[in-house]
Design an enzyme around this catalytic site. Structure first.
Site, PDB file in Angstrom:
ATOM      1  N   VAL B  72       2.833   1.579  -0.101  1.00 42.70           N
ATOM      2  CA  VAL B  72       1.421   1.598   0.233  1.00 42.70           C
ATOM      3  C   VAL B  72       0.366   1.010  -0.896  1.00 42.70           C
ATOM      4  CG1 VAL B  72      -0.354   2.990   1.091  1.00 42.70           C
ATOM      5  CG2 VAL B  72       1.884   3.254   2.178  1.00 42.70           C
ATOM      6  N   CYS B  73      -0.600   0.423  -0.552  1.00 43.02           N
ATOM      7  CA  CYS B  73      -1.468   0.117  -1.661  1.00 43.02           C
ATOM      8  C   CYS B  73      -2.951  -0.073  -0.837  1.00 43.02           C
ATOM      9  CB  CYS B  73      -1.389  -0.928  -2.535  1.00 43.02           C
ATOM     10  SG  CYS B  73      -1.374  -2.659  -1.686  1.00 43.02           S
ATOM     11  N   ALA B  74      -3.880  -0.441  -1.493  1.00 39.81           N
ATOM     12  CA  ALA B  74      -5.264  -0.410  -0.801  1.00 39.81           C
ATOM     13  C   ALA B  74      -5.389  -1.359   0.181  1.00 39.81           C
ATOM     14  CB  ALA B  74      -6.327  -0.612  -1.999  1.00 39.81           C
ATOM     15  N   MET B 100      -4.175   0.511   2.901  1.00 38.12           N
ATOM     16  CA  MET B 100      -5.005   1.792   3.453  1.00 38.12           C
ATOM     17  C   MET B 100      -6.328   1.089   4.232  1.00 38.12           C
ATOM     18  SD  MET B 100      -3.294   4.658   2.763  1.00 38.12           S
ATOM     19  CE  MET B 100      -4.367   5.848   2.856  1.00 38.12           C
TER      20      MET B 100
END
Lengths: 75, 373
Positions: B72-74, B100
């Site tokens: 997961v990242c932004a 996200m």
């Protein structure tokens, strides 16, 4: 602020601004300053955290319209 | 080895079904500490992507072999990079499509109950941010309450259900998320209602929502109950004498905070009266449907956030503080940090500023933080 080198990372999305900054920094000497210009909003928090974890110093940060500018001194 | 995308909808299902998941979150430490994907059966590892550029070998030992791994990242770019690097080392993972940001915007519609004559009530669970919106449908007409800015979801849902949206309400001027109410009303010709006491600085036309007002849709009706305290205009809704939408006044495991418009001391008395007098006078059988949840424990097994008012009077700490001074101290001191960009979000909801969509996304990053516990 004076910089020894300027990196144009405008229009690049994460992770490229950091990937390119890191590559430029490798070719620089300790104490030299790199100016980074980016448009990705995430670059602000990430460059700050990256500089800290890599022992570099974020000297200044400015917003110029849509462009975020950073000056990082190599540690 | 392949790198798969997992959508926010798929992750939401896993969270609601309490399935095991391992999240490798490659955002920086501050972002992770501030806000992450929450779930009862999730394990985490947070290593920023920029610490993995030289290789992922050191991470592999810390990854489990017996559960799915989600990177997961932004926004997704860095998670794809890390997932690719792991794939090169023979480790199969998925990345969160849209990152996200997509997680923050995903809405999961959950049916919370039936209304008379075949009507239905749906809750839209914004699982990544904890916002709850509602659509009540009866006889081909619908009422929408506290809609988020992902207006297509509401418009498409009404269309699928063959319902025309007639009434759009905001329980108060929101400070944690950008309302989609005005846009939905414009797109459908519905009436947009706002409590006038919250709307003094609003620059667009709206229909004042006063306590005691009611609006019909199909065979059902929505009644407005003035219940100030989170804001001075905060209004609750009662649908068909069965459901109580409490806005940001009362949550399942907490109560509203009175400070997001800067007037904690002034409004704490109103908050006390709404919770301890106005709500006390209502039937215990009403099902409370709040505008937020703060922790995953507030979700029921089916993913809905709902509980009977009588149960909340027994179990919710914020409804059980007899001493008025103690109550006052709890809701005005030691408040949690304010939501990200809450001043600009309020201005956007007043129509004073109109940020571009990308900017609106940035403003809404993070948890909602509308409660005190």
């Amino acid at each position: 602020m004076n910089a020894d080198k300027v990196l144009d990372a405008k229009g690049l999305a994460c992770p490229m601004p950091i990937v390119k900054t890191r590559k430029e920094m490798k070719d620089m000497d300790s104490g030299q300053v790199l100016e980074i210009q980016a448009t990705d909003k995430g670059a602000s928090a990430d460059l700050t955290a990256w500089a800290k974890s890599g022992g570099h110093e974020l000297l200044e940060q400015q917003v110029d319209g849509d462009v975020l500018k950073f000056w990082i001194k190599k540690g | 080895m392949s790198v798969k995308a997992m959508t926010a909808a798929q992750v939401a299902r896993k969270v609601i079904d309490n399935e095991p998941l391992f999240i490798l979150d490659v955002r920086n430490g501050d972002a992770f500490a501030d806000w992450k994907i929450e779930g009862g059966n999730i394990q985490y590892l947070n290593i920023p992507y920029f610490d993995l550029l030289d290789g992922v070998e050191e991470v592999i030992d810390q990854l489990p072999k017996d559960r799915d791994i989600l990177v997961v990242c932004a926004k997704e770019g860095s998670s794809i990079m890390v997932a690719d690097m792991l794939a090169d080392e023979g480790v199969e993972t998925a990345y969160l499509s849209g990152g996200m940001k997509a997680w923050s915007e995903h809405l999961e519609p959950v049916k919370v109950g039936d209304l008379k004559d075949g009507g239905e009530l749906y809750q839209f669970v914004r699982i990544g941010k904890g916002c709850l919106s509602y659509m009540a449908i009866s006889g081909g007409e619908a009422a929408v309450i506290d809609a988020t800015r992902m207006t297509d979801v509401f418009l498409n849902f009404a269309q699928e259900k063959g319902a025309a949206i007639k009434h759009v309400f905001d329980s108060h001027l929101h400070a944690d998320h950008i309302s989609g109410g005005r846009q939905i009303a414009q797109a459908t010709g519905a009436t947009y209602y706002l409590p006038p006491a919250d709307a003094e600085e609003v620059v667009f036309d709206y229909t004042p929502l006063e306590g005691g007002f009611d609006a019909a849709f199909g065979s059902s009706k929505v009644e407005a109950l003035y219940s100030p305290g989170h804001t001075i205009g905060s209004t609750s809704f009662i649908v068909d004498d069965q459901y109580l939408m409490t806005g940001d006044i009362l949550f399942i495991d907490s109560i509203g905070r009175p400070d997001l418009a800067g007037l904690a001391e002034d409004w704490v008395g109103d908050l006390r009266e709404s919770l301890y007098s106005r709500y006390q006078a209502l039937a215990n059988e009403l099902v409370v449907l709040p505008a937020h949840f703060m922790i995953m424990e507030e979700l029921n097994e089916d993913g809905s956030v709902a509980k009977k008012l009588g149960d909340l009077f027994k179990e919710n700490h914020g409804l059980n503080i007899e001493d008025e001074q103690e109550f006052r101290d709890m809701v005005t001191k030691n408040l949690p940090p304010q939501p990200n960009a809450y001043q600009d979000i309020r201005k956007t909801n007043m129509g004073k500023i109109t940020p571009e969509e990308e900017m609106q996304r940035e403003m809404e990053i993070g948890p909602n933080r509308c409660a005190v516990r």
